[in-house]
Structures are given as structure tokens and as C-alpha cells.
Design a protein around this motif. Sequence first.
Motif, short mmCIF file in Angstrom:
data_model
loop_
_atom_site.label_atom_id
_atom_site.label_comp_id
_atom_site.label_asym_id
_atom_site.label_seq_id
_atom_site.Cartn_x
_atom_site.Cartn_y
_atom_site.Cartn_z
N SER A 210 0.85 -1.19 0.00
CA SER A 210 0.00 0.00 0.00
C SER A 210 0.88 1.24 0.00
CB SER A 210 -0.92 0.02 1.22
OG SER A 210 -0.16 0.09 2.42
N THR A 211 0.28 2.34 -0.39
CA THR A 211 1.01 3.60 -0.38
C THR A 211 0.75 4.34 0.93
OG1 THR A 211 -0.82 4.89 -1.32
CG2 THR A 211 0.68 3.81 -2.89
N ARG A 212 1.56 5.32 1.19
CA ARG A 212 1.38 6.16 2.38
C ARG A 212 -0.02 6.78 2.35
NH1 ARG A 212 1.14 11.07 4.28
NH2 ARG A 212 2.23 11.63 6.20
N ASP A 213 -0.43 7.29 1.19
CA ASP A 213 -1.74 7.93 1.06
C ASP A 213 -2.88 6.95 1.35
OD1 ASP A 213 -0.57 10.36 0.46
OD2 ASP A 213 -0.82 10.13 -1.71
N GLU A 214 -2.75 5.71 0.92
CA GLU A 214 -3.78 4.71 1.20
C GLU A 214 -3.87 4.42 2.70
OE1 GLU A 214 -3.73 2.04 -2.89
OE2 GLU A 214 -2.19 1.67 -1.36
N ARG A 215 -2.73 4.31 3.35
CA ARG A 215 -2.74 4.06 4.79
C ARG A 215 -3.30 5.25 5.56
NH1 ARG A 215 2.20 1.84 3.06
NH2 ARG A 215 3.38 3.64 3.84
N GLN A 216 -2.94 6.45 5.14
CA GLN A 216 -3.47 7.65 5.79
C GLN A 216 -4.98 7.73 5.60
OE1 GLN A 216 -2.19 11.42 4.16
NE2 GLN A 216 -2.35 12.37 6.18
N MET B 197 -1.74 11.24 14.36
CA MET B 197 -0.51 11.27 15.16
C MET B 197 -0.28 9.91 15.82
SD MET B 197 -0.60 15.06 16.84
CE MET B 197 0.99 14.86 17.61
N LEU B 198 -1.33 9.31 16.35
CA LEU B 198 -1.19 8.01 16.99
C LEU B 198 -0.74 6.94 16.00
CD1 LEU B 198 -4.34 7.92 19.28
CD2 LEU B 198 -1.96 8.09 20.00
N TYR B 199 -1.23 7.02 14.79
CA TYR B 199 -0.91 6.02 13.77
C TYR B 199 0.16 6.50 12.79
CZ TYR B 199 -4.64 3.02 15.38
OH TYR B 199 -5.42 2.18 16.14
N ALA B 200 0.94 7.48 13.16
CA ALA B 200 1.97 8.04 12.27
C ALA B 200 2.95 6.97 11.80
CB ALA B 200 2.71 9.18 12.95
N ASP B 201 3.38 6.08 12.70
CA ASP B 201 4.32 5.02 12.30
C ASP B 201 3.70 4.07 11.28
OD1 ASP B 201 6.40 5.99 13.81
OD2 ASP B 201 6.21 4.50 15.41
N TYR B 202 2.42 3.80 11.40
CA TYR B 202 1.73 2.96 10.41
C TYR B 202 1.64 3.70 9.08
CZ TYR B 202 -2.09 0.86 7.78
OH TYR B 202 -2.85 0.32 6.78
N ILE B 203 1.23 4.94 9.13
CA ILE B 203 1.10 5.73 7.90
C ILE B 203 2.44 5.81 7.17
CG2 ILE B 203 0.65 8.06 7.02
CD1 ILE B 203 -1.48 8.31 9.29
N GLU B 204 3.52 5.93 7.92
CA GLU B 204 4.85 6.02 7.32
C GLU B 204 5.44 4.65 6.97
OE1 GLU B 204 6.20 8.76 6.28
OE2 GLU B 204 4.54 9.92 7.09
N GLY B 205 4.73 3.57 7.30
CA GLY B 205 5.17 2.23 6.93
C GLY B 205 6.19 1.62 7.88
N LYS B 206 6.24 2.11 9.12
CA LYS B 206 7.23 1.64 10.09
C LYS B 206 6.71 0.54 11.01
CE LYS B 206 9.47 6.15 10.24
NZ LYS B 206 9.75 7.30 11.10
N ARG B 207 5.42 0.56 11.31
CA ARG B 207 4.80 -0.42 12.21
C ARG B 207 3.43 -0.79 11.69
NH1 ARG B 207 4.26 2.10 17.87
NH2 ARG B 207 3.58 0.03 18.39
N SER B 208 2.98 -1.97 12.06
CA SER B 208 1.66 -2.41 11.59
C SER B 208 0.54 -1.68 12.34
CB SER B 208 1.51 -3.92 11.76
OG SER B 208 1.28 -4.25 13.12
N TYR B 209 -0.59 -1.61 11.68
CA TYR B 209 -1.78 -1.00 12.27
C TYR B 209 -2.15 -1.73 13.56
CZ TYR B 209 -6.48 0.93 12.58
OH TYR B 209 -7.62 1.57 13.00
N MET B 210 -2.08 -3.06 13.53
CA MET B 210 -2.47 -3.86 14.69
C MET B 210 -1.53 -3.63 15.87
SD MET B 210 -4.68 -5.69 16.09
CE MET B 210 -5.73 -6.15 14.75
N ASP B 211 -0.23 -3.51 15.63
CA ASP B 211 0.72 -3.24 16.72
C ASP B 211 0.36 -1.95 17.44
OD1 ASP B 211 2.22 -5.51 16.25
OD2 ASP B 211 3.82 -4.46 15.18
N ILE B 212 0.07 -0.92 16.68
CA ILE B 212 -0.27 0.37 17.27
C ILE B 212 -1.61 0.30 17.99
CG2 ILE B 212 -0.76 2.79 16.77
CD1 ILE B 212 1.29 2.49 14.43
N THR B 213 -2.58 -0.37 17.39
CA THR B 213 -3.89 -0.51 18.01
C THR B 213 -3.78 -1.23 19.35
OG1 THR B 213 -4.97 -0.52 15.85
CG2 THR B 213 -6.23 -1.43 17.70
N LEU B 214 -3.02 -2.30 19.39
CA LEU B 214 -2.83 -3.03 20.65
C LEU B 214 -2.14 -2.17 21.70
CD1 LEU B 214 -1.89 -6.55 19.28
CD2 LEU B 214 -4.06 -5.85 20.34
N GLU B 215 -1.17 -1.38 21.27
CA GLU B 215 -0.49 -0.48 22.20
C GLU B 215 -1.47 0.55 22.78
OE1 GLU B 215 2.54 3.05 21.51
OE2 GLU B 215 3.49 1.08 21.18
#
Length: 69
Positions: free
Chosen positions: A9-15, A44-62
Motif C-alpha cells: 500500500s502507499t502512504r496515502d492509502e494508509r493515511q 498522530m497516533l498512527y503516524a508510524d503505520y502511515i509512514e510504513g514503520k509499524r503495523s496497524y495492529m501493533d499500534i492498536t494493541l499499544e
Amino acid sequence: MQPPKIDNSTRDERQAYVLEAWKCLHDCEACGKCRILKGRDAEMLYADYIEGKRSYMDITLEIRNRSIR
């Protein structure tokens, strides 16, 4: 709806996914999103996901684990 996988996916799609998933439904009694975000910005909370650094699920669980404490 599943979050787009980082590797295809692209950054724009994740955002766009984050913005859609966390948009206000104007029904606070039934929704609960505001209680989870606690006034914080979803982008802001999902910035690492949007940038492709961490998965959506990892951030959600955190976020959920921090909300329990």
C-alpha cells in the motif's frame, strides 16, 4: 474493512484508512472512538503505520493496552 498492509500500500492509502476508520460518527454514546483516542489525533497516533514503520495492529494493541491502565 481491513487496514492496508504496509508492503502493498502507499502512504496515502494508509493515511486514508486511518482517517476513515477514526472519523467522528457524531454518536458519542454508541461509538466510543473518543474514549479510545482520549482527545489525541488518530493521524498522530498512527503516524508510524502511515509512514510504513509499524503495523496497524501493533499500534492498536499499544493504544488499547495504555487505555486499560
